[in-house]
Scaffold this motif. Sequence first.
Motif, PDB file in Angstrom:
ATOM      1  N   ALA A 119      -5.878   6.327  -1.101  1.00 22.99           N
ATOM      2  CA  ALA A 119      -7.227   6.236  -1.649  1.00 22.99           C
ATOM      3  C   ALA A 119      -8.091   5.297  -0.811  1.00 22.99           C
ATOM      4  O   ALA A 119      -9.270   5.571  -0.569  1.00 22.99           O
ATOM      5  CB  ALA A 119      -7.170   5.748  -3.097  1.00 22.99           C
ATOM      6  N   VAL A 120      -7.505   4.202  -0.356  1.00 28.34           N
ATOM      7  CA  VAL A 120      -8.237   3.261   0.502  1.00 28.34           C
ATOM      8  C   VAL A 120      -8.682   3.951   1.783  1.00 28.34           C
ATOM      9  O   VAL A 120      -9.812   3.772   2.253  1.00 28.34           O
ATOM     10  CB  VAL A 120      -7.367   2.031   0.829  1.00 28.34           C
ATOM     11  N   GLU A 121      -7.811   4.768   2.365  1.00 29.14           N
ATOM     12  CA  GLU A 121      -8.135   5.475   3.601  1.00 29.14           C
ATOM     13  C   GLU A 121      -9.338   6.409   3.419  1.00 29.14           C
ATOM     14  O   GLU A 121     -10.129   6.592   4.347  1.00 29.14           O
ATOM     15  CB  GLU A 121      -6.924   6.282   4.064  1.00 29.14           C
ATOM     16  N   ALA A 122      -9.456   6.982   2.237  1.00 34.06           N
ATOM     17  CA  ALA A 122     -10.528   7.959   2.000  1.00 34.06           C
ATOM     18  C   ALA A 122     -11.789   7.336   1.416  1.00 34.06           C
ATOM     19  O   ALA A 122     -12.846   7.978   1.392  1.00 34.06           O
ATOM     20  CB  ALA A 122     -10.022   9.051   1.054  1.00 34.06           C
ATOM     21  N   ASP A 123     -11.694   6.096   0.947  1.00 34.63           N
ATOM     22  CA  ASP A 123     -12.811   5.472   0.224  1.00 34.63           C
ATOM     23  C   ASP A 123     -13.751   4.747   1.182  1.00 34.63           C
ATOM     24  O   ASP A 123     -13.828   3.520   1.195  1.00 34.63           O
ATOM     25  CB  ASP A 123     -12.268   4.507  -0.832  1.00 34.63           C
ATOM     26  N   HIS A 124     -14.509   5.506   1.952  1.00 31.07           N
ATOM     27  CA  HIS A 124     -15.426   4.921   2.926  1.00 31.07           C
ATOM     28  C   HIS A 124     -16.672   4.322   2.262  1.00 31.07           C
ATOM     29  O   HIS A 124     -17.336   3.479   2.854  1.00 31.07           O
ATOM     30  CB  HIS A 124     -15.850   5.981   3.951  1.00 31.07           C
ATOM     31  N   GLU A 125     -16.974   4.757   1.058  1.00 33.81           N
ATOM     32  CA  GLU A 125     -18.181   4.303   0.362  1.00 33.81           C
ATOM     33  C   GLU A 125     -17.896   3.183  -0.632  1.00 33.81           C
ATOM     34  O   GLU A 125     -18.807   2.695  -1.294  1.00 33.81           O
ATOM     35  CB  GLU A 125     -18.840   5.475  -0.370  1.00 33.81           C
ATOM     36  N   GLY A 126     -16.643   2.771  -0.754  1.00 31.92           N
ATOM     37  CA  GLY A 126     -16.306   1.717  -1.703  1.00 31.92           C
ATOM     38  C   GLY A 126     -16.496   2.145  -3.150  1.00 31.92           C
ATOM     39  O   GLY A 126     -16.930   1.362  -3.990  1.00 31.92           O
ATOM     40  N   LEU A 127     -16.132   3.387  -3.473  1.00 28.82           N
ATOM     41  CA  LEU A 127     -16.318   3.912  -4.823  1.00 28.82           C
ATOM     42  C   LEU A 127     -15.263   3.404  -5.797  1.00 28.82           C
ATOM     43  O   LEU A 127     -15.468   3.448  -7.012  1.00 28.82           O
ATOM     44  CB  LEU A 127     -16.279   5.446  -4.790  1.00 28.82           C
ATOM     45  N   THR A 128     -14.140   2.953  -5.291  1.00 29.55           N
ATOM     46  CA  THR A 128     -13.054   2.479  -6.146  1.00 29.55           C
ATOM     47  C   THR A 128     -12.638   1.074  -5.734  1.00 29.55           C
ATOM     48  O   THR A 128     -13.060   0.562  -4.689  1.00 29.55           O
ATOM     49  CB  THR A 128     -11.826   3.406  -6.037  1.00 29.55           C
ATOM     50  N   ASP A 129     -11.787   0.459  -6.552  1.00 35.90           N
ATOM     51  CA  ASP A 129     -11.214  -0.841  -6.195  1.00 35.90           C
ATOM     52  C   ASP A 129      -9.770  -0.669  -5.728  1.00 35.90           C
ATOM     53  O   ASP A 129      -8.911  -1.508  -5.998  1.00 35.90           O
ATOM     54  CB  ASP A 129     -11.288  -1.809  -7.380  1.00 35.90           C
ATOM     55  N   ALA A 130      -9.529   0.440  -5.024  1.00 35.59           N
ATOM     56  CA  ALA A 130      -8.175   0.757  -4.575  1.00 35.59           C
ATOM     57  C   ALA A 130      -7.574  -0.343  -3.702  1.00 35.59           C
ATOM     58  O   ALA A 130      -6.382  -0.641  -3.793  1.00 35.59           O
ATOM     59  CB  ALA A 130      -8.171   2.086  -3.809  1.00 35.59           C
ATOM     60  N   SER A 131      -8.390  -0.967  -2.860  1.00 34.16           N
ATOM     61  CA  SER A 131      -7.866  -2.029  -1.990  1.00 34.16           C
ATOM     62  C   SER A 131      -7.389  -3.219  -2.814  1.00 34.16           C
ATOM     63  O   SER A 131      -6.359  -3.833  -2.503  1.00 34.16           O
ATOM     64  CB  SER A 131      -8.936  -2.472  -0.988  1.00 34.16           C
ATOM     65  N   ASP A 132      -8.103  -3.549  -3.885  1.00 48.45           N
ATOM     66  CA  ASP A 132      -7.692  -4.648  -4.759  1.00 48.45           C
ATOM     67  C   ASP A 132      -6.403  -4.299  -5.503  1.00 48.45           C
ATOM     68  O   ASP A 132      -5.516  -5.153  -5.659  1.00 48.45           O
ATOM     69  CB  ASP A 132      -8.789  -4.969  -5.768  1.00 48.45           C
ATOM     70  N   ARG A 133      -6.307  -3.071  -5.964  1.00 48.85           N
ATOM     71  CA  ARG A 133      -5.091  -2.645  -6.672  1.00 48.85           C
ATOM     72  C   ARG A 133      -3.893  -2.654  -5.739  1.00 48.85           C
ATOM     73  O   ARG A 133      -2.784  -3.038  -6.125  1.00 48.85           O
ATOM     74  CB  ARG A 133      -5.299  -1.233  -7.255  1.00 48.85           C
ATOM     75  N   LEU A 134      -4.127  -2.253  -4.498  1.00 51.86           N
ATOM     76  CA  LEU A 134      -3.050  -2.252  -3.509  1.00 51.86           C
ATOM     77  C   LEU A 134      -2.588  -3.679  -3.217  1.00 51.86           C
ATOM     78  O   LEU A 134      -1.388  -3.963  -3.146  1.00 51.86           O
ATOM     79  CB  LEU A 134      -3.528  -1.578  -2.224  1.00 51.86           C
ATOM     80  N   ALA A 135      -3.531  -4.590  -3.048  1.00 44.89           N
ATOM     81  CA  ALA A 135      -3.190  -5.992  -2.808  1.00 44.89           C
ATOM     82  C   ALA A 135      -2.444  -6.587  -3.989  1.00 44.89           C
ATOM     83  O   ALA A 135      -1.499  -7.382  -3.820  1.00 44.89           O
ATOM     84  CB  ALA A 135      -4.462  -6.792  -2.529  1.00 44.89           C
ATOM     85  N   GLU A 136      -2.827  -6.198  -5.181  1.00 47.16           N
ATOM     86  CA  GLU A 136      -2.148  -6.691  -6.389  1.00 47.16           C
ATOM     87  C   GLU A 136      -0.698  -6.241  -6.411  1.00 47.16           C
ATOM     88  O   GLU A 136       0.205  -7.020  -6.759  1.00 47.16           O
ATOM     89  CB  GLU A 136      -2.891  -6.173  -7.627  1.00 47.16           C
ATOM     90  N   LEU A 137      -0.454  -4.983  -6.043  1.00 48.80           N
ATOM     91  CA  LEU A 137       0.920  -4.480  -6.004  1.00 48.80           C
ATOM     92  C   LEU A 137       1.746  -5.182  -4.931  1.00 48.80           C
ATOM     93  O   LEU A 137       2.965  -5.355  -5.076  1.00 48.80           O
ATOM     94  CB  LEU A 137       0.917  -2.973  -5.752  1.00 48.80           C
ATOM     95  N   ASP A 138       1.075  -5.594  -3.851  1.00 48.28           N
ATOM     96  CA  ASP A 138       1.766  -6.298  -2.769  1.00 48.28           C
ATOM     97  C   ASP A 138       1.902  -7.796  -3.037  1.00 48.28           C
ATOM     98  O   ASP A 138       2.441  -8.535  -2.212  1.00 48.28           O
ATOM     99  CB  ASP A 138       1.023  -6.095  -1.440  1.00 48.28           C
ATOM    100  N   GLY A 139       1.381  -8.260  -4.164  1.00 48.16           N
ATOM    101  CA  GLY A 139       1.495  -9.667  -4.516  1.00 48.16           C
ATOM    102  C   GLY A 139       0.548 -10.572  -3.764  1.00 48.16           C
ATOM    103  O   GLY A 139       0.796 -11.777  -3.644  1.00 48.16           O
ATOM    104  N   ILE A 140      -0.544 -10.007  -3.276  1.00 46.61           N
ATOM    105  CA  ILE A 140      -1.524 -10.802  -2.533  1.00 46.61           C
ATOM    106  C   ILE A 140      -2.627 -11.236  -3.470  1.00 46.61           C
ATOM    107  O   ILE A 140      -3.190 -10.420  -4.197  1.00 46.61           O
ATOM    108  CB  ILE A 140      -2.125  -9.993  -1.357  1.00 46.61           C
ATOM    109  N   GLU A 141      -2.935 -12.549  -3.452  1.00 45.57           N
ATOM    110  CA  GLU A 141      -4.008 -13.090  -4.280  1.00 45.57           C
ATOM    111  C   GLU A 141      -5.103 -13.639  -3.383  1.00 45.57           C
ATOM    112  O   GLU A 141      -4.824 -14.357  -2.427  1.00 45.57           O
ATOM    113  CB  GLU A 141      -3.496 -14.194  -5.202  1.00 45.57           C
ATOM    114  N   PHE A 142      -6.333 -13.297  -3.709  1.00 41.01           N
ATOM    115  CA  PHE A 142      -7.478 -13.773  -2.944  1.00 41.01           C
ATOM    116  C   PHE A 142      -8.204 -14.847  -3.749  1.00 41.01           C
ATOM    117  O   PHE A 142      -8.435 -14.695  -4.944  1.00 41.01           O
ATOM    118  CB  PHE A 142      -8.448 -12.624  -2.631  1.00 41.01           C
ATOM    119  N   THR A 143      -8.529 -15.964  -3.077  1.00 38.07           N
ATOM    120  CA  THR A 143      -9.259 -17.051  -3.713  1.00 38.07           C
ATOM    121  C   THR A 143     -10.608 -17.202  -3.044  1.00 38.07           C
ATOM    122  O   THR A 143     -10.701 -17.310  -1.819  1.00 38.07           O
ATOM    123  CB  THR A 143      -8.486 -18.382  -3.592  1.00 38.07           C
ATOM    124  N   ASP A 144     -11.641 -17.196  -3.848  1.00 37.04           N
ATOM    125  CA  ASP A 144     -12.995 -17.366  -3.336  1.00 37.04           C
ATOM    126  C   ASP A 144     -13.287 -18.854  -3.209  1.00 37.04           C
ATOM    127  O   ASP A 144     -13.369 -19.575  -4.204  1.00 37.04           O
ATOM    128  CB  ASP A 144     -13.995 -16.704  -4.287  1.00 37.04           C
TER     129      ASP A 144
END
Length: 262
Positions: free
Chosen positions: A168-193
């Motif tokens: 989904a990330v590969e196809a989501d050129h317009e940023g229509l979904t939060d697929a990248s965030d869901r993928l990072a969550e599954l990989d155990g990656i946390e982002f801190t602002d």
Amino acid sequence: MAKNLVMVARLLDEDAPRAYEHAKVALRLASRVGAVREAAGFAAYHTGKYQEALAEFRAARRMSGRPDLWPVMADCERGMGRPERALAMAGEPEVQRLDKAGQVEMRLVAAGARRDLGQPDAAVVTLQSPELASASVHPWTARLRYAYADALLEVGREEDAREWFAKAVEADHEGLTDASDRLAELDGIEFTDALDPDSEDAEEDIEGEVEEDAEGSVGSEVGDADFTDEDDPAADEDDSAADEDDSAADEDKPVGDDEPRA
């Protein structure tokens, strides 16, 4: 009326309540125009007024005769808590009149209805289709892959879900979904602002930087200071001692020709 329709289109995604107000104005001015009824339907849909949206979509469909509103009408049924009606609409001959994009939308709605009914495995099966398996990217590809990944995750197929979120990330050129965030969550990656004031780590970092800056500032001021004799305490003591010695010498010195006379 035309200006109101333009505002509906402009505000629909970023400010749905305002878009809805413009749609109501257009509806009062031209309620017998199919485009106005359709715009009013979408404005109501985006503000969660599903019963009103369904009524407007039905009116627009009668006026235009177009089938493309069928999936969003079915989704309105879901919004009103009637997923079984959405599933019934997914099986109607009307679906065969939809173009490819419309059929994908109908499949997404049907899968959502299955999940509403507590049938996640059936939702996974509903989304399996030639469109999902295709390597081609279309405007609906990212959303279809995302929905499939989310359905897989619900039935416990985490590895498969991760694979489809990545697709989904590969196809989501317009940023229509939060697929990248869901993928990072599954990989155990946390982002801190770092700019988030509610972040404890950010606060600690900022406090540390402030303390370091304060210490560096004090050290720099002391090191760079240019003391004159007036500011130097040691110089003041030396001057006082020299003055005392000169006074004592003047008392002992005889007046001679070398001294100026009054």
